[in-house]
Design a protein around this motif. Structure first.
Motif, mmCIF file in Angstrom:
data_model
loop_
_atom_site.group_PDB
_atom_site.id
_atom_site.type_symbol
_atom_site.label_atom_id
_atom_site.label_comp_id
_atom_site.label_asym_id
_atom_site.label_seq_id
_atom_site.Cartn_x
_atom_site.Cartn_y
_atom_site.Cartn_z
ATOM 1 N N SER A 92 0.809 -1.225 0.000
ATOM 2 C CA SER A 92 0.000 0.000 0.000
ATOM 3 C C SER A 92 0.840 1.272 0.000
ATOM 4 C CB SER A 92 -0.931 0.015 1.215
ATOM 5 O OG SER A 92 -1.764 1.153 1.143
ATOM 6 N N SER A 93 0.407 2.241 -0.800
ATOM 7 C CA SER A 93 1.068 3.544 -0.804
ATOM 8 C C SER A 93 0.248 4.563 -0.009
ATOM 9 C CB SER A 93 1.265 4.027 -2.246
ATOM 10 O OG SER A 93 0.009 4.119 -2.878
ATOM 11 N N VAL A 94 -0.794 4.058 0.684
ATOM 12 C CA VAL A 94 -1.658 4.948 1.476
ATOM 13 C C VAL A 94 -1.128 5.003 2.921
ATOM 14 C CG1 VAL A 94 -4.021 5.289 2.332
ATOM 15 C CG2 VAL A 94 -3.640 4.384 0.027
ATOM 16 N N THR A 269 -0.069 8.730 -3.344
ATOM 17 C CA THR A 269 0.259 8.354 -1.960
ATOM 18 C C THR A 269 -0.458 9.287 -0.989
ATOM 19 O OG1 THR A 269 2.228 9.696 -2.157
ATOM 20 C CG2 THR A 269 2.544 7.330 -2.394
ATOM 21 N N PRO A 270 -1.791 9.203 -0.952
ATOM 22 C CA PRO A 270 -2.534 10.068 -0.031
ATOM 23 C C PRO A 270 -2.577 9.450 1.368
ATOM 24 C CG PRO A 270 -4.048 8.742 -1.319
ATOM 25 C CD PRO A 270 -2.661 8.300 -1.697
ATOM 26 N N THR A 271 -3.162 10.168 2.302
ATOM 27 C CA THR A 271 -3.467 9.536 3.585
ATOM 28 C C THR A 271 -4.834 8.855 3.432
ATOM 29 O OG1 THR A 271 -4.645 11.461 4.405
ATOM 30 C CG2 THR A 271 -2.274 11.350 4.874
ATOM 31 N N PHE A 272 -5.135 7.954 4.374
ATOM 32 C CA PHE A 272 -6.403 7.219 4.329
ATOM 33 C C PHE A 272 -7.589 8.187 4.296
ATOM 34 C CE2 PHE A 272 -9.950 5.409 6.767
ATOM 35 C CZ PHE A 272 -10.272 4.339 5.946
ATOM 36 N N THR A 273 -7.571 9.192 5.176
ATOM 37 C CA THR A 273 -8.713 10.109 5.272
ATOM 38 C C THR A 273 -8.816 11.009 4.044
ATOM 39 O OG1 THR A 273 -8.046 10.192 7.586
ATOM 40 C CG2 THR A 273 -9.939 11.524 6.969
#
Ligand SMILES: Nc1ncnc2c1ncn2[C@@H]1O[C@H](COP(=O)(O)OP(=O)(O)O)[C@@H](O)[C@H]1O
Ligand SMILES: [Mg+2]
Length: 300
Positions: A92-94, A269-273
């Motif tokens: 995962s890139s998140v 590569t965002p954050t989950f939120t």
């Protein structure tokens, strides 16, 4: 802790199976769990969502896919069949809370469709009937899953649409089966047929494998329209009956551009939120909570 296997399946396509697998995998990982996603759909949608195009191309090139594993298991004398060789750890890139999500992937490729057919042909030639073919594949995959269950708290399987041999195997390996369903007339009609054939059908009755657990319907792509209200209510009434073939999650997944957009972020590569937005992050947290309750809390 022995990892739990969750199969996400429905005879119909386009109902949100892959969206459910990706959303639930990421929400479980954001909640601190180690998750393995196994893609059993030759369309490889879950694989591309998690790996991105370049990484998936490399996995396919090196035979590190579920079809590569099946080929090693049933057709190759050169290579020892091993899930671990094919699993890409930490795909995962998140990010969440300062770390990338702990998600591993056993990817799929379009070649899976061919391998499954060749496999059935080979085993049929060896005089195995359909139940025996399911049992043979079940025992090969169960053996590999033993290690994966030791290393991950949750193993999510993204099934292909339809009732294939591999889907039957996944459902029989699962501790929980989630059936994403759009609450409209045709989707719920297909749902009855699907539940009947798998849980009460000829294969289920004849096979020596354990009966699959009663599935959980997850209402997906929910819109504020009359037919969705009606079918959602009907599904909830149905689960109350003793004869019901399924249970229904309280959580519903709304139809939102944020979900389609999130599934399209294959090289970001965002954050989950950030990836899911605050509304869907919160829906996914509810789904995670209910899933855990169903798997660990329900002692009845
Ligand atoms: N809740 C939702 N809201 C909006 N779009 C969705 C939602 N769930 C799925 N989609 C979109 O619908 C399509 C089908 O979803 P998908 O998860 O691929 O279904 P399946 O795996 O059952 O074939 C995809 O293009 C996906 O982006
Ligand atoms: Mg899919």
């Amino acid at each position: 802790m022995k990892g739990k296997v969750i199969a996400v399946a429905n005879m119909k396509g386009g109902v949100g199976k892959t969206a459910t697998v990706i959303g639930l995998a990421e929400a479980l990982a954001a909640d601190g769990s180690k998750v393995l996603v196994i893609d059993l759909d030759p369309q490889a949608n879950a694989s591309i969502c998690l790996a991105g195009d370049r990484q998936l191309a490399a996995l396919i090139e090196n035979g590190r896919t579920i079809d590569g594993f099946l080929e090693d298991s049933f057709f190759s004398k050169k290579r020892k069949a091993d899930f671990d060789r094919c699993i890409h750890a930490q795909i995962s890139s998140v990010w969440h809370a300062g770390h990338p999500l702990a998600i591993s992937l056993l990817a799929s490729s379009p070649h899976l469709r061919l391998i499954e057919r060749q496999l059935i042909f080979k085993l049929t030639k060896a005089k195995l009937d359909l139940d025996e073919i399911v049992e043979r594949m079940h025992s090969v995959i169960r053996e590999q899953l033993k290690r994966s269950r030791g290393e991950h708290e949750y193993v999510l399987i993204d099934c292909a649409p339809g009732i294939s041999t591999l889907n039957e195997v996944s459902i029989r390996l699962a501790d929980m089966v989630i059936v994403p369903t759009i609450p409209d007339f045709l989707s719920s009609y297909g749902l009855q047929a699907f539940c009947r054939s798998l849980w009460n059908g000829a294969i289920a009755d004849k096979s020596t494998l354990k009966k699959p657990p009663k599935p959980y319907v997850l209402v997906t792509r929910r819109r504020p329209i009359r037919i969705h209200d009606e079918i959602s209510n009907l599904l909830r009434q149905e689960q109350g009956r003793d004869s019901s073939a399924f249970r229904v999650f309280s959580t519903e997944i709304p139809e939102r551009a944020a979900i389609a957009d999130a599934l399209g972020m294959i090289n970001d590569t965002p954050t989950f939120t950030k990836k899911w937005g605050s509304e869907i992050s919160s829906v996914l947290a509810d789904l995670t909570h209910e899933t855990k309750e169903a798997l660990h809390g329900d002692r009845s």
